[in-house]
Scaffold this active site. Structure first.
Site, PDB file in Angstrom:
ATOM      1  N   SER A 250     -11.320   6.229   3.959  1.00 41.31           N
ATOM      2  CA  SER A 250     -11.989   7.293   4.710  1.00 41.31           C
ATOM      3  C   SER A 250     -13.448   7.444   4.288  1.00 41.31           C
ATOM      4  CB  SER A 250     -11.242   8.616   4.527  1.00 41.31           C
ATOM      5  OG  SER A 250     -11.113   8.923   3.149  1.00 41.31           O
TER       6      SER A 250
ATOM      7  N   GLU B  14      -3.534   3.209  -7.322  1.00 38.05           N
ATOM      8  CA  GLU B  14      -3.994   4.311  -6.467  1.00 38.05           C
ATOM      9  C   GLU B  14      -3.003   5.464  -6.568  1.00 38.05           C
ATOM     10  OE1 GLU B  14      -6.330   3.068  -2.693  1.00 38.05           O
ATOM     11  OE2 GLU B  14      -4.283   2.377  -2.422  1.00 38.05           O
TER      12      GLU B  14
ATOM     13  N   HIS C 143       0.845  -1.190   0.000  1.00 37.42           N
ATOM     14  CA  HIS C 143       0.000   0.000   0.000  1.00 37.42           C
ATOM     15  C   HIS C 143       0.887   1.250   0.000  1.00 37.42           C
ATOM     16  CE1 HIS C 143      -2.790   3.073   1.475  1.00 37.42           C
ATOM     17  NE2 HIS C 143      -3.728   2.316   0.935  1.00 37.42           N
TER      18      HIS C 143
END
Lengths: 219, 219, 219, 219
Positions: B200, B138, B90
């Protein structure tokens, strides 16, 4: 290996050798034979090595641009000192995937030729996807040993050539780990490698020139 | 996205949320709609999250086998606690290339599904070469923001789908960063993604269930 | 060691043992003898270990607060799972100096007792300057071996006690590496240590209970 | 600051400045005023900077000895290129505690003067316990800014002086972050610092010589 561009890259690591003496020997053998021989010294020795006229490489460049990066190895600075190429992600200096990508950007920005090191065929394919000039497969367990990867594990070289080819046919495949003789160079070339990395084989040799001439004879 | 296997993966990071409460909500929405929704909590919360019956993922596994690795996140231990999949690399926990490879080995050994995160199309292709179940692209600059990657930069998703497809057609492409609505999920699916990562958008929502139902509506 | 607070801390690392079985054994021996015995399992096993009633420690906490820290080991999460203390900077998980400082802040915030590991007397003094509850000196070359640091190199323990005392007299000194018998515990105590760290001596023992009873006998 | 040994250390980081031009300016001001001014360039620029005659420092040395450490910054190599001192653990290049210790060993082996950087008083005390020649306290939030640490947060300098003094009275305390004028140098000296670190204040100045002369005026 008959390709006139085939590279014999001598990595001096942090060995207690005289980098200028080895550079002069490499330059002389290269001049004499027309072979392509490059030396990768410590960053602090780049300028002195480049002054010998030998093709000079960095051992690493940091994944950064100009800015606040104390202790980094800025691509522009190694180019400024005379380097024309750089290793990236050597097994003794493994980088994060995102940082290999950024180090390649940095090297390209500074006009450096790039070789990304990898452990095995899967990682060789991954490295090729990032677009370096070449990938060097070096099984960690063979580095510094007496047996060349092309002899000990030819499949790993062939599989890496195939993995790199499948991802990007423009990327060359080098091999390293245990390379020390002309036979090793020939064997590597027959497996599809267009360059070899070696270190202790030259840097710790009693007679580096004899080793280099033997290596070049295998081209 | 109409594939029944499409995954909505809720990464709880180190947020100050109640992981069990969010897990129960995800489990309820998944049961109710037939959608595939998974939760990735802190390793210390895996057992409690898995107890809710929700599909449970680890946020990371270390590139190690059983042995002397104090402070590692052993793949077998997270599987033992109930995880059936794991994120790897990540953007908040970038790994060395060799370690992504070894973490994938570890996850496979423990029977975990794997998603390797990547910043951009080139790194997505590199990650695919290592053979994970999926790659999640991402762009770091969009993570935690209000705009979905599929809206802000559709080309990065399409290019990543293409880069992954070119390397290994068996590897899925997920996307993350800014995903928060059913429209984002639909847009991601139309670009070729078969999963979305979000954090989030759910973990910090006033009404996580409403957000989840909206997300699922975009499948 | 006669101090009733003397800690025997069993670090399970990433060993292939059953953490709950060892935790139950430790809990039984602690209950039976009044000795203080704690178990430090993988983060994913914390909840199951704490459920046995044994004193439970984390192997590591990340130098972060609540927030976007995927793959971190949040101090609050390990406390939530039942940990009441944590190792920091174990030799298998060395941290940056600034991160040891921040991990100590994180542990304190979560109410965890702290032991910072160090290699030698100088590093023990450095660790003490950051204000942990204790410093554990563990010469890396002795970890996992058969000879206790207190026997193999008593000077390193005495010098570490002195180095820590000179910096902050409120910081305890533990020792580890090679501890496996009651005699080792006694020897450590005589050198000034108020706790011992051990791992394979218990985790890989054929009869962990016998080992623990022997260890406790040395208090 | 009236101590004739007080050091003004100009860290060139990875800035796009001409290191030789700045080195020549520093050498000229040092010669002219008798002040001690040193320059810390990229490793690849060490030889060229040292050739100007200015006192030359490395920005970092690796925690290694001679050997297989590709991409490292070997202490002997930077000394060989002309460095007589080195920064260690700069906030842009934070090291593990054990590696600060090993980098200090490496620097000492190569005869380099050492300054270990630290964030705050606690870390300054920790760094002092490892026995460097000096500790430099530089609050990360002030680095690169317009306000000197001695003005913005005098307590952090005073507390660091006290923390270092308490651990090892032979270790000097430098300060950095935001230093750009002679007044800053005077203020730092009044708080007990015997050296200042600065970077952008000189490296990015329109007129580096004027800045240096102002700095020296504050000694």
């Amino acid at each position: 290996m008959s390709d006139s561009d085939t590279l014999i890259l001598v990595n001096l690591k942090a060995y207690p050798c005289d980098p200028v003496e080895i550079a002069e020997t490499c330059a002389a053998v290269a001049d004499d034979t027309g072979a392509r021989v490059a030396v990768a010294p410590q960053a602090a020795h780049l300028a002195a090595v480049a002054d010998t006229g030998v093709e000079t490489w960095a051992q690493h460049v940091s994944p950064v641009e100009h800015g606040s990066h104390t202790g980094s190895t800025l691509a522009e600075a190694v180019a400024d000192a005379g380097a024309t190429g750089t290793l990236i992600n050597h097994s003794e200096n493994r980088l994060k995937l995102a940082d290999i990508d950024a180090s390649l950007d940095a090297a390209e920005r500074a006009g450096l030729e790039t070789v990304v090191c990898a452990n095995n065929p899967a990682q060789s394919g991954a490295a090729a996807a990032l677009g370096p000039d070449a990938v060097a497969v070096e099984p960690p367990e063979l580095i510094g040993g007496d047996v060349s990867v092309a002899t000990a594990d030819p499949a790993i070289v062939e599989d890496s050539v195939a993995a790199v080819e499948a991802v990007d046919a423009d990327v060359d495949l080098f091999c390293g780990a245990g390379v020390s003789t002309g036979e090793d160079v020939t064997a590597a070339g027959e497996l599809g490698a267009t360059g070899v990395l070696l270190a202790s084989g030259v840097a710790k040799a009693a007679d580096p020139e004899a080793v280099l001439r033997d290596l070049v004879s295998g081209l």
